[in-house]
Design a protein around this motif. Sequence first.
Motif, mmCIF file in Angstrom:
data_model
loop_
_atom_site.group_PDB
_atom_site.id
_atom_site.type_symbol
_atom_site.label_atom_id
_atom_site.label_comp_id
_atom_site.label_asym_id
_atom_site.label_seq_id
_atom_site.Cartn_x
_atom_site.Cartn_y
_atom_site.Cartn_z
ATOM 1 N N ARG A 20 2.756 -7.275 -23.575
ATOM 2 C CA ARG A 20 3.900 -7.248 -24.480
ATOM 3 C C ARG A 20 4.082 -5.865 -25.087
ATOM 4 O O ARG A 20 3.121 -5.241 -25.541
ATOM 5 C CB ARG A 20 3.695 -8.287 -25.600
ATOM 6 N N GLY A 21 5.303 -5.416 -25.027
ATOM 7 C CA GLY A 21 5.637 -4.125 -25.610
ATOM 8 C C GLY A 21 5.422 -2.950 -24.676
ATOM 9 O O GLY A 21 5.720 -1.813 -25.054
ATOM 10 N N HIS A 22 4.924 -3.161 -23.446
ATOM 11 C CA HIS A 22 4.679 -2.074 -22.492
ATOM 12 C C HIS A 22 5.534 -2.282 -21.243
ATOM 13 O O HIS A 22 5.728 -3.405 -20.783
ATOM 14 C CB HIS A 22 3.198 -2.028 -22.088
ATOM 15 N N ARG A 23 6.031 -1.194 -20.683
ATOM 16 C CA ARG A 23 6.813 -1.250 -19.447
ATOM 17 C C ARG A 23 5.884 -1.069 -18.254
ATOM 18 O O ARG A 23 4.948 -0.268 -18.280
ATOM 19 C CB ARG A 23 7.895 -0.174 -19.440
ATOM 20 N N LEU A 24 6.189 -1.798 -17.199
ATOM 21 C CA LEU A 24 5.330 -1.802 -16.011
ATOM 22 C C LEU A 24 6.043 -1.240 -14.765
ATOM 23 O O LEU A 24 5.717 -1.605 -13.628
ATOM 24 C CB LEU A 24 4.851 -3.234 -15.716
ATOM 25 N N TRP A 25 7.010 -0.363 -14.934
ATOM 26 C CA TRP A 25 7.716 0.183 -13.772
ATOM 27 C C TRP A 25 6.765 0.908 -12.833
ATOM 28 O O TRP A 25 6.945 0.925 -11.622
ATOM 29 C CB TRP A 25 8.838 1.126 -14.226
ATOM 30 N N TRP A 26 5.701 1.538 -13.464
ATOM 31 C CA TRP A 26 4.748 2.265 -12.637
ATOM 32 C C TRP A 26 3.951 1.333 -11.738
ATOM 33 O O TRP A 26 3.521 1.712 -10.642
ATOM 34 C CB TRP A 26 3.789 3.059 -13.531
ATOM 35 N N ALA A 27 3.771 0.066 -12.195
ATOM 36 C CA ALA A 27 3.003 -0.875 -11.382
ATOM 37 C C ALA A 27 3.763 -1.231 -10.103
ATOM 38 O O ALA A 27 3.172 -1.384 -9.021
ATOM 39 C CB ALA A 27 2.692 -2.142 -12.195
ATOM 40 N N PHE A 28 5.068 -1.374 -10.234
ATOM 41 C CA PHE A 28 5.867 -1.694 -9.055
ATOM 42 C C PHE A 28 5.829 -0.553 -8.033
ATOM 43 O O PHE A 28 5.677 -0.776 -6.834
ATOM 44 C CB PHE A 28 7.312 -1.976 -9.472
ATOM 45 N N LEU A 29 5.972 0.683 -8.518
ATOM 46 C CA LEU A 29 5.975 1.817 -7.605
ATOM 47 C C LEU A 29 4.598 2.059 -6.999
ATOM 48 O O LEU A 29 4.462 2.312 -5.796
ATOM 49 C CB LEU A 29 6.463 3.074 -8.329
ATOM 50 N N LEU A 30 3.550 1.996 -7.861
ATOM 51 C CA LEU A 30 2.199 2.261 -7.345
ATOM 52 C C LEU A 30 1.761 1.194 -6.345
ATOM 53 O O LEU A 30 1.020 1.487 -5.406
ATOM 54 C CB LEU A 30 1.210 2.337 -8.506
ATOM 55 N N SER A 31 2.182 -0.041 -6.541
ATOM 56 C CA SER A 31 1.806 -1.094 -5.584
ATOM 57 C C SER A 31 2.384 -0.809 -4.208
ATOM 58 O O SER A 31 1.702 -0.965 -3.182
ATOM 59 C CB SER A 31 2.277 -2.451 -6.104
ATOM 60 N N SER A 32 3.648 -0.360 -4.176
ATOM 61 C CA SER A 32 4.271 -0.043 -2.884
ATOM 62 C C SER A 32 3.628 1.169 -2.250
ATOM 63 O O SER A 32 3.308 1.180 -1.054
ATOM 64 C CB SER A 32 5.772 0.187 -3.080
ATOM 65 N N LEU A 33 3.396 2.216 -3.057
ATOM 66 C CA LEU A 33 2.793 3.433 -2.512
ATOM 67 C C LEU A 33 1.370 3.202 -2.049
ATOM 68 O O LEU A 33 0.923 3.735 -1.033
ATOM 69 C CB LEU A 33 2.834 4.547 -3.556
ATOM 70 N N SER A 34 0.622 2.402 -2.802
ATOM 71 C CA SER A 34 -0.761 2.149 -2.420
ATOM 72 C C SER A 34 -0.863 1.378 -1.110
ATOM 73 O O SER A 34 -1.722 1.656 -0.271
ATOM 74 C CB SER A 34 -1.473 1.389 -3.544
ATOM 75 N N VAL A 35 0.034 0.406 -0.930
ATOM 76 C CA VAL A 35 0.023 -0.344 0.333
ATOM 77 C C VAL A 35 0.354 0.575 1.498
ATOM 78 O O VAL A 35 -0.301 0.549 2.548
ATOM 79 C CB VAL A 35 1.015 -1.525 0.260
ATOM 80 N N PHE A 36 1.379 1.386 1.315
ATOM 81 C CA PHE A 36 1.800 2.270 2.410
ATOM 82 C C PHE A 36 0.729 3.325 2.709
ATOM 83 O O PHE A 36 0.315 3.491 3.868
ATOM 84 C CB PHE A 36 3.115 2.953 2.030
ATOM 85 N N LEU A 37 0.247 4.045 1.681
ATOM 86 C CA LEU A 37 -0.712 5.122 1.908
ATOM 87 C C LEU A 37 -2.065 4.573 2.347
ATOM 88 O O LEU A 37 -2.738 5.155 3.201
ATOM 89 C CB LEU A 37 -0.857 5.965 0.648
ATOM 90 N N GLY A 38 -2.460 3.419 1.760
ATOM 91 C CA GLY A 38 -3.732 2.845 2.158
ATOM 92 C C GLY A 38 -3.721 2.393 3.611
ATOM 93 O O GLY A 38 -4.668 2.639 4.372
ATOM 94 N N GLY A 39 -2.674 1.733 4.011
ATOM 95 C CA GLY A 39 -2.573 1.317 5.410
ATOM 96 C C GLY A 39 -2.486 2.509 6.349
ATOM 97 O O GLY A 39 -3.060 2.491 7.439
#
Length: 946
Positions: A20-39
């Motif tokens: 509550r009270g925190h934005r999670l836009w970075w989580a959406f971007l990092l999840s996509s980047l981590s999947v792509f770069l990790g794979g």
Amino acid sequence: MAMKIPHTFPPISHTHCLYRGHRLWWAFLLSSLSVFLGGLLALLLWKIAHRGFNSIGIFRPRRQRWAHRQVRGKVSCIIIYMVMGSKQSFVCSLERSKTKSQRETKMSSPTPLSPVESCMKEYSIAFLIDLSFNICHLLYFGLRFLAAQDKLTVWVDLRSLVDFFTITPSIVTLFSRRAWLGKTLIHGSFHKECLFTTLKLSRLVAILTGTLLTSAGFIHLLENSGDPWLDFSNPQPLYYFECVYFLVVTMSTVGYGDLELRTTLGRLFVIIFIFIGLGLFANFVPEVVQIIINRKRFDGSFTGVSGKTHVVVCGHITLSSASAFMKDFLHEDRGEVDVKVLFLGNFRPNQELEAFFLRWFLKVTFYQGSVMQRRDLERVKVLEPTGACLIICDRFTSDQHKEDAANLMRVISIKQYCPNTRIIVQMLKHNSKAFLQNVPNWDWSRGDAVICLAELKLGFMSQSCLVPGLSTLLTNLFTMQSEIEDGDTWQNLYREGLYNEIYTEHLSPSFIGMSFAQASKLCFLKLRLLLIGIEYQSGDQDFNVLVNPPSHIKIKLWTLGFLIASNASDARRASMYCSVCHRDIKDLPRMRPCRCTEQKDGNVSACMSLCVPPLSSLPPPFFPHTLLRLVCVCVLCCSPEGETLRERECVWEQQQQQEEQLEEVGLDSTGLFHWCPPVPLKDISLTRQSASTLALQDHVVVCVFGDGGSSLLGLGDFMMPLRASSLTAPELRTVVFLGDPHYFSREWPNIQYFPNIYFLPGSPLCGADLRALKLERCAMVVVLSSLSSSIYVEPSMQDKETIHFCTYFNANVPGLICTLVTGGDTPLLEAQLAEDNQLRGGEMSMKMWALRQRSKLAQLALQDEPLCSLSDFKELFCQALDSLEILCFGLYRLLDPPNPSMKRFVITNPSAELPLLPSDRVFCSVPFHQSHLLTLRRAKNISQHL
């Protein structure tokens, strides 16, 4: 396209929200980047390790396993596309509908914009639908990845990148209950392209639309979020449609200034977009507009008018071929041609060709399509009663066999779709004509015709060896010429003959019972027409084209006649003539059909008076022979069934006895050509020494330029007119070929059964070889080249194309061409060549003898007997026809002096009052029984040279 978050979702400050009270836009971007770069890192490590194991022999696949894996991969791909193809289209359609409805809700809703991030107390229906779509995309990606041979390429593919940045945020939303505006930013826009086909227009529209909507989604996200280094304190609330509107105004370089971007990220993105988007739209938009305009102009279908015919022209359509067609098809000499011309080509015409079609827009329409497609054949209404379907070939192609095969496939396609459609097709090689015999529904009697250009060219050349200047005369007759300027005296005479063409008309009932000589004389003296031949029905269904037929053949009701006239209206006089109403007519242009019916009683005495000319009019040197012929003519004329079998056998036996004393005649099985058993090439090959010992005189030397890799010319077409059975043995000229032995050995199987042929291996550029062949004593030198020719087309050569198109108006023209040019090519001969590709020998019979007794084209000199001492062409025409049954139709005259080279020009169908000169030569059709006139002339020429 961005998905709008409903305003009913609570903001991120509510108590039930995680983080509550925190934005999670970075989580959406990092999840996509981590999947792509990790794979990507995992795949690179695996690839490096796999190469290392293979270098030391571990995990090296066997060849059988590799082949099995290839097959399995291909089968997997097929299954994927079969199973997922329709599902993906369904998914894309639903997602497109969903996004459209959401955009409409956003545009019409008066409520404030929803926040960029919001919490979900419970999963909404829209989220569940979007999640199910993403699961389908994930399954599709997994199948593509597993079936791919190169998994690294699939991982970095654009479609895979879209999946990483759209599917992964949805999974984050599932566990965090946090909705983000940009999680469906790309997916909805990118997959719009799957709704279109692979057509060029659809691809261009898909790229433009996808680029616009995706870029608008980025601006929508960035402006509504704000800059992250300012703690998202400068957001600008914008609707998605406002972002689309802003980009359209920017790309059109209008820039109203009513909207502006406030965030730094948004402005940076627009700077990048301007460099990419403006170039993209500047190239694609004009091309899309041009495609749409052309599709409207050339796509449509033809709407026929009742009672009006149309013709379809297809094949190799260029400005030159279309110009030649229209020049001949709508020539003023044909009168009013009320026929619509439809050009069908599988291309878009260039500016010059399009301007040509616009010039003839009242008579011509161009449709883009192919006769190989049933839909295009329906568009041009081939099933409706059409005049014909004309197929044009590319005369200057480098691969003639490929061009003929393409036209053959066009014929098959049209005949399968509409068997009754009349087809006139051009072919380059003579052997390609044989394949038409096997095409279903191909029927010569229906008017289907083929014009072989190689056969025509070589036939003209060989006929020029026998009759110099004949090729010019025949070409002028089969082409339409426009007005030309006046010139010298000889040019005026040539121009008068140049305006004459060959027309076909049914002879009126007044001609019934006449012989050809009587009918031709009547046409020449009363109608100012030159009748050169008729179509004669020898059996129940067999129609033959006869040029200057013998006197025992009588004109029947509505016999089709071949006439030389200046225009079509003049040729119609033959069908309108009435011996009662038009007997004393003087003003021929005002001649009109009459309504009276003339009764024919077939009076024997009248027939005798018409058939037998006064004996005093017969020339003394030819009196006995001509008298015998006239007696036979009178018997035939008075007999309703013509000549009896016993009379034919009697005359045949007399002719056979005479020929057995002079020559041994061997004919092929069709009776049209002289034939001998095939001879090995080495037996007729010469050396310079052996060639110099031959008694060569008045022979034909053929210089052939070609090598072992050159395409074949088809020398059989050249030899057929020179070995026509209508020629007697003394008339057969010796033919000596000079050229490369490797090339000639490939041509020899086509001409090995023609007698009196020799071959000298050598070069036409070698003077010693030419001297060995006694070039100074030959009658004619022919130069043929099988090497590649330039594609440049001289304007003067375009008229030769019209021989193909005049066949539409005169369906019997191909038969006349075969009779005049090729020496007697018939459907029977074509069927035989299609079966075994060679001529077969035959035994002499009465039928063969009858086929041999046909007239032949020749050239006689006026300074020799019996045509000397004549004043004008009218006297020449009548006396030659009455006493000798020789049909005269042209003159070969010397140019006006000074003329040191003794060059001559052609006068076609001279006027009756034209004075004759002693040096003139006459183009004529000589009956077989007058062959001695030609042999005497040739013997005189040989003696003069000796």
